[in-house]
Write an enzyme that holds these catalytic residues in place. Structure first.
Site, PDB file in Angstrom:
ATOM      1  N   SER A  66       0.810  -1.219   0.000  1.00 55.12           N
ATOM      2  CA  SER A  66       0.000   0.000   0.000  1.00 55.12           C
ATOM      3  C   SER A  66       0.847   1.274   0.000  1.00 55.12           C
ATOM      4  O   SER A  66       1.617   1.506  -0.914  1.00 55.12           O
ATOM      5  CB  SER A  66      -0.947  -0.065   1.198  1.00 55.12           C
ATOM      6  N   ALA A 371     -10.735   8.352   8.435  1.00 51.53           N
ATOM      7  CA  ALA A 371     -10.392   9.738   8.112  1.00 51.53           C
ATOM      8  C   ALA A 371      -9.349   9.783   6.988  1.00 51.53           C
ATOM      9  O   ALA A 371      -9.331  10.709   6.178  1.00 51.53           O
ATOM     10  CB  ALA A 371      -9.877  10.445   9.350  1.00 51.53           C
ATOM     11  N   PRO A 499      -2.141   2.225  20.783  1.00 49.27           N
ATOM     12  CA  PRO A 499      -0.969   1.650  20.130  1.00 49.27           C
ATOM     13  C   PRO A 499      -1.296   1.395  18.662  1.00 49.27           C
ATOM     14  O   PRO A 499      -2.372   0.899  18.356  1.00 49.27           O
ATOM     15  CB  PRO A 499      -0.757   0.326  20.878  1.00 49.27           C
ATOM     16  N   GLY A 501      -1.409  -0.399  15.070  1.00 43.79           N
ATOM     17  CA  GLY A 501      -1.425  -1.807  14.664  1.00 43.79           C
ATOM     18  C   GLY A 501      -0.503  -2.063  13.483  1.00 43.79           C
ATOM     19  O   GLY A 501      -0.380  -3.199  13.027  1.00 43.79           O
ATOM     20  N   THR A 502       0.136  -1.022  12.956  1.00 49.52           N
ATOM     21  CA  THR A 502       1.012  -1.216  11.792  1.00 49.52           C
ATOM     22  C   THR A 502       2.439  -0.719  12.019  1.00 49.52           C
ATOM     23  O   THR A 502       3.326  -1.054  11.253  1.00 49.52           O
ATOM     24  CB  THR A 502       0.462  -0.484  10.551  1.00 49.52           C
ATOM     25  N   ARG A 507       0.109   6.148  18.927  1.00 54.35           N
ATOM     26  CA  ARG A 507      -0.403   7.322  18.220  1.00 54.35           C
ATOM     27  C   ARG A 507      -1.164   8.222  19.193  1.00 54.35           C
ATOM     28  O   ARG A 507      -1.940   7.731  20.026  1.00 54.35           O
ATOM     29  CB  ARG A 507      -1.361   6.909  17.099  1.00 54.35           C
TER      30      ARG A 507
HETATM   31  C1  GN1 Z   1      -4.508   6.671  12.155  1.00 55.81           C
HETATM   32  C2  GN1 Z   1      -4.481   5.863  10.902  1.00 55.81           C
HETATM   33  O1  GN1 Z   1      -4.624   6.412   9.814  1.00 55.81           O
HETATM   34  N1  GN1 Z   1      -4.265   4.546  11.062  1.00 55.81           N
HETATM   35  C3  GN1 Z   1      -4.190   3.632   9.920  1.00 55.81           C
HETATM   36  C4  GN1 Z   1      -3.079   2.624  10.145  1.00 55.81           C
HETATM   37  O2  GN1 Z   1      -3.377   1.866  11.305  1.00 55.81           O
HETATM   38  P1  GN1 Z   1      -2.629   1.994  12.715  1.00 55.81           P
HETATM   39  O3  GN1 Z   1      -3.152   0.832  13.515  1.00 55.81           O
HETATM   40  O4  GN1 Z   1      -3.039   3.319  13.258  1.00 55.81           O
HETATM   41  O5  GN1 Z   1      -1.162   1.962  12.448  1.00 55.81           O
HETATM   42  O6  GN1 Z   1      -3.031   1.743   9.019  1.00 55.81           O
HETATM   43  C5  GN1 Z   1      -4.226   0.960   8.844  1.00 55.81           C
HETATM   44  C6  GN1 Z   1      -3.999   0.027   7.669  1.00 55.81           C
HETATM   45  O7  GN1 Z   1      -3.789   0.694   6.491  1.00 55.81           O
HETATM   46  C7  GN1 Z   1      -5.424   1.883   8.620  1.00 55.81           C
HETATM   47  O8  GN1 Z   1      -6.581   1.104   8.535  1.00 55.81           O
HETATM   48  C8  GN1 Z   1      -5.508   2.895   9.763  1.00 55.81           C
HETATM   49  O9  GN1 Z   1      -6.519   3.825   9.533  1.00 55.81           O
HETATM   50 MG    MG Z   2      -3.913   1.056   0.693  1.00 56.64          MG
END
Ligand code: GN1
Ligand code: MG
Length: 544
Positions: A66, A371, A499, A501-502, A507
């Protein structure tokens, strides 16, 4: 069966796992530097084959990372109806991915046993990949995994993530959803779009013009292919088309959303949009006459779409419930506008598309958007049937019939399996055209509260535990109380931490009446996280 397992062993040795490497099937599958992924791909080929045998349906495997940098890659599994693979199988994916070389067969057998997979059942796997230079090689590793277990595969080659989801859904619904070909996808969406804009006969060439930032990725290739089907119903200027720049580098939806500025190569006086690296996200923007940049993110998109649908339902005289599903990152102004002015049901779920998707399934019409611009609309089966009946009812008056036909074409332009930049773009363009709205008028529906997102490094982000769709921290002790007292200092303020997830970070999100307040609050909450949740490195510094 023995012969298959022998073949798995033989092939597995050709796709060895670097000892000690541990990866997690995260919010969006596995993702890391492409050089560590060969064994993961092979094993996901194995797992997809098991999942196919278990569900007696075609399963999808998408090779992409991605919005990550070009050097990274990743893989996501797609379930029979085109949705993300279920949580239990995410667990199996992690188990199989992390098995040391000599334990692969044991892990595989464990999954087969737990899920009572019938190994003599046929298996079918659809494969797709993005434009990264590592993707072709990694796709081959997936195919090796499928063939080792005797599965059939179809390699769609270069496709967007949502196109692959679409193919899987079409295949498993006996083409009721559409034809499982890229051409079928273009035909279905473009025909629906052309029907929709018939209701905008006064649309000028200027209004039909859109600048698209393809993030130098697969979306750029596919938007070009789609354009040919639109019969000049939309005039696209494509920048970052992959001919020169690097994937996601200074461009793409994630860059634009996080940096709050236009991508390189774009001079956004007019209406523009950016896709991300696998074209499942989209954000819009423009620059006003004073040079000020305006972002129309997933929240604004959800508002535009739900307003449009609500109006059509009223015109059609259809009593269907409609909800907007958001996450805690949705701007407070959007939530207030949707609930108070629009009077639609709003739900908040945990971050991650699968959570939003499931919540949206509970309504006749569920509009969900993160968002960051990932989202789509889901129509329940009975809602689709009611709309179809009305559009065919000879006793319906013209106004109701027109509304029903518009709803029908709206359903057809949408990719209900997952967020889809191309499909969302066509829907948004059709709404703007039929309502005669400029991007400025769309933007003016409500004003975003100033906000700030920050990241804090801690030694173990799992010490933070949240509740209430991640809006409140229950651990570590004292953190939520501190956030509450900080929030009280500012007007219209809200803040939460979770926390990621990626990424290996916590955050922090804050919004408030002014940008200065949002920045100050985000910083103070970051400090609280640093102090109470085991921050590492230097203390967070104020933004100003
Ligand atoms: C704040 C934010 O934009 N978080 C993103 C990001 O996840 P986090 O868990 O926040 O790292 O990556 C995800 C996968 O692409 C998406 O679904 C999500 O919206
Ligand atoms: Mg994508």
């Amino acid at each position: 069966m023995m012969a298959q397992f022998q073949e798995v062993l033989r092939q597995s040795s050709l796709h060895p796992k670097p000892a000690g490497l541990v990866l997690q099937y995260g919010t969006a599958g596995f993702r890391t530097n492409a050089k560590h992924l060969d064994h993961i791909m092979f094993r996901m080929g194995l797992l997809a084959t098991l999942r196919s045998k278990k569900t007696k349906a075609t399963i999808g495997v998408m090779v992409t990372a991605s919005h990550n940098p070009e050097e990274d890659n990743g893989v996501k599994l797609v379930d029979p109806m085109g949705e993300m693979v279920t949580q239990a199988w995410e667990g199996y994916a992690t188990l199989l991915a992390n098995a040391e070389q000599q334990d692969v067969l044991t892990s595989l057998k464990e999954i087969i046993e737990k899920e009572a997979v019938n190994m003599s059942q046929e298996a079918n796997v659809f494969l797709g990949r993005d434009t990264r230079c590592s993707s072709a090689r990694l796709s081959q590793a997936v195919l090796d995994g499928v063939s080792a277990l005797g599965g059939h595969s179809k390699d769609y080659g270069l496709v967007t993530t949502p196109q692959l989801h679409y193919m899987v859904c079409c295949q498993n619904t006996g083409d009721k959803y559409g034809e499982a070909t890229v051409e079928g996808y273009y035909n279905k969406l473009s025909q629906a779009y052309i029907q929709l804009i018939k209701h905008a006969p006064n649309c000028t060439d200027d209004q039909k013009h859109l600048c698209v930032d393809g993030a130098n990725g697969i979306g750029a290739l596919k938007v070009r292919e789609m354009e040919a089907h639109l019969k000049s119903g939309l005039q696209i200027s494509l920048v970052n088309d992959g001919s020169q720049g690097k994937l996601n580098d200074q461009c793409g939806a994630d860059f634009v959303k996080v940096q709050q500025k236009p991508p390189s190569g774009m001079n956004p006086g007019e209406r523009c949009c950016s896709f991300d690296g696998d074209a499942d996200r989209i954000v819009y923007y423009y620059t006003d006459s004073e040079g000020q940049f305006h972002l129309l993110d997933g929240d604004k998109i959800a508002t535009l779409i739900s307003t449009f649908l609500k109006e059509l339902l009223t015109q059609a005289g259809l009593n269907l419930n409609i909800a907007v599903v958001q996450t805690a990152y949705a701007n407070g102004s959007s939530t207030r506008y949707l609930e108070d002015t629009m009077k639609v049901i709003v739900r908040c779920t945990k971050t991650g598309v699968k959570h939003l998707h499931h919540a949206a399934q509970e309504f006749d019409i569920g509009v969900y958007f993160e968002a960051n611009g990932h989202g789509t609309v889901l129509f329940s089966k009975s809602a689709e049937e009611k709309i179809q009946q009305l559009s065919k009812d000879p006793n319906t008056d013209d106004e109701r019939k027109t509304a029903a036909l518009l709803l029908q074409n709206t359903i057809n332009v949408i990719n209900q399996t997952v967020g889809d930049a191309i499909s969302d773009m066509l829907l948004i363009e059709a709404i703007l055209a039929t309502k005669g709205l400029t991007v400025q008028q769309w933007d003016a529906i409500y004003s975003d509260l100033p906000n700030r997102q920050l990241k804090v490094k801690v030694s173990d982000r799992r010490v933070i535990d949240t509740t209430d769709a991640e809006r409140r921290a229950v651990r570590p002790a004292g953190l939520q109380e501190t956030i509450d007292s900080l929030v009280k200092k500012y007007r219209q303020a809200r803040s939460f931490v979770r926390p990621s997830g990626t990424e290996d970070v916590v955050r922090v999100y804050a919004e408030a009446e002014t940008q200065e307040s949002a920045d100050a609050l985000a910083h103070e909450v970051s400090l609280a996280v640093y102090r109470l949740a085991g921050g590492v490195g230097d203390e967070p510094k104020p933004l100003h």
